[in-house]
Write a protein that holds these residues in place. Sequence first.
Motif, PDB file in Angstrom:
ATOM      1  N   GLY A  69      -6.223  -9.529   1.041  1.00  0.00           N
ATOM      2  CA  GLY A  69      -4.911 -10.083   0.157  1.00  0.00           C
ATOM      3  C   GLY A  69      -4.726  -9.406  -0.938  1.00  0.00           C
ATOM      4  N   ALA A  70      -5.588  -9.000  -1.764  1.00  0.00           N
ATOM      5  CA  ALA A  70      -5.407  -7.978  -3.007  1.00  0.00           C
ATOM      6  C   ALA A  70      -4.712  -6.795  -2.650  1.00  0.00           C
ATOM      7  CB  ALA A  70      -6.637  -7.835  -3.588  1.00  0.00           C
ATOM      8  N   ALA A  71      -5.103  -6.126  -1.535  1.00  0.00           N
ATOM      9  CA  ALA A  71      -4.602  -4.927  -1.064  1.00  0.00           C
ATOM     10  C   ALA A  71      -2.917  -4.934  -0.621  1.00  0.00           C
ATOM     11  CB  ALA A  71      -5.052  -4.380   0.139  1.00  0.00           C
ATOM     12  N   VAL A 111      -2.128  -1.805   4.279  1.00  0.00           N
ATOM     13  CA  VAL A 111      -3.339  -2.592   3.612  1.00  0.00           C
ATOM     14  C   VAL A 111      -4.248  -1.524   2.984  1.00  0.00           C
ATOM     15  CG1 VAL A 111      -5.097  -4.026   4.250  1.00  0.00           C
ATOM     16  CG2 VAL A 111      -2.890  -4.430   5.266  1.00  0.00           C
ATOM     17  N   PRO A 112      -3.959  -0.838   1.952  1.00  0.00           N
ATOM     18  CA  PRO A 112      -4.858  -0.003   1.261  1.00  0.00           C
ATOM     19  C   PRO A 112      -6.228  -0.373   0.810  1.00  0.00           C
ATOM     20  CG  PRO A 112      -3.258  -0.928  -0.446  1.00  0.00           C
ATOM     21  CD  PRO A 112      -2.962  -1.609   0.872  1.00  0.00           C
ATOM     22  N   LEU A 113      -6.874  -0.657   1.750  1.00  0.00           N
ATOM     23  CA  LEU A 113      -8.287  -1.342   1.584  1.00  0.00           C
ATOM     24  C   LEU A 113      -9.309  -0.228   1.827  1.00  0.00           C
ATOM     25  CD1 LEU A 113     -10.050  -3.986   1.098  1.00  0.00           C
ATOM     26  CD2 LEU A 113      -9.762  -4.399   3.715  1.00  0.00           C
ATOM     27  N   VAL A 114     -10.439  -0.403   0.929  1.00  0.00           N
ATOM     28  CA  VAL A 114     -11.743   0.399   1.175  1.00  0.00           C
ATOM     29  C   VAL A 114     -12.586  -0.372   1.470  1.00  0.00           C
ATOM     30  CG1 VAL A 114     -13.045   2.299   0.171  1.00  0.00           C
ATOM     31  CG2 VAL A 114     -10.610   2.291  -0.214  1.00  0.00           C
ATOM     32  N   ILE A 115     -13.347  -0.227   2.605  1.00  0.00           N
ATOM     33  CA  ILE A 115     -14.660  -0.993   2.652  1.00  0.00           C
ATOM     34  C   ILE A 115     -15.879   0.038   2.883  1.00  0.00           C
ATOM     35  CG2 ILE A 115     -15.912  -2.584   4.259  1.00  0.00           C
ATOM     36  CD1 ILE A 115     -13.181  -3.564   5.352  1.00  0.00           C
TER      37      ILE A 115
END
Length: 326
Positions: A69-71, A111-115
């Motif tokens: 959601g933040a991304a 969705v620019p998410l890093v996990i």
Amino acid sequence: MAETTYREAVRAAIDDAMSADERVFLMGEDVGHYGGCYAVSMGLLEKFGEQRIIDTPLSESTFTGAGIGAALNGMRPIVEIMTVNFSLLALDQIMNNAATLLHMSGGQFNVPLVIRMATGGGKQLGAQHSHSLEGWFAHIPGLKILTPATVQDAYDMVGLALQDPDPVLIFENALLYNAKGELDLDAIPLEIGKAKVEKEGKDVTILTYGISVFKALEAAESLAKEGIDAEVIDLRSLRPLDDETIMASIAKTHKVVIVDEGWKSGSLSAEIMARINEQAFYELDAPMSRVCTAEVPLPYAKHLEDAALPQADKIVEAAIKTVGVS
């Protein structure tokens, strides 16, 4: 250029990214007051505060969803999942949301998410904390899968992932956190999707990633004493794979051993073998070989755990057999 540990390189990368871009924040279990399960985020809470170093509840699905959601809303979250085994609790969020939203929105929403997560066995943490599931995630379109082996890549890949518009998963082998190496903060990072030839050779290609890179290099030293010149390639990126570098090496050596800490059945190694079969079959002078984790839940007992995982002597044995077949 200076010597540092893998752990410190990851911490420095997060620190530098957060200092350069206020949209970047870190969230996960024990990343704040405790300093991270593997001490990667030690000191970052004091520097950046609770708004940007966020201790989460023990609910991987919840905080991974919050990261998505933040991304979607313009932030650049780094979500830390304590161990790859626990990522299965967030699999619905990763597979059905993070990996699909760009496509389901017709290209409107990245969705620019890093996990980030620890992976691999060897620390006697039992079957629920020791597996290598990065090959599973490499099966999913919409994701990029990175496996830093070196201190340099441990630093560089955090920045590369944060610059990417799509979800990137970074798998850090837990046994590497104390490993030391050279870090050049001014080096130009090798881009996502590019493999690296760690050692050139002419007799057999050894393809691998993560901690197995160092086992392959150890094996290459032993093979040299047998008169076998092995080429060792660090895949670095499991999705996308660098087919060009793989096929170029096979065109030179004509023999290949694949080392994969995942299980053999339905594995990343099987995918690589299929690609070689499709693209470079007539370059092969011998059947392909692979060294994988035994088809069992990872044992707790040290001698059994060591026996289950790929080791340098097993790589040597596979390479000698492969070279001797021709």
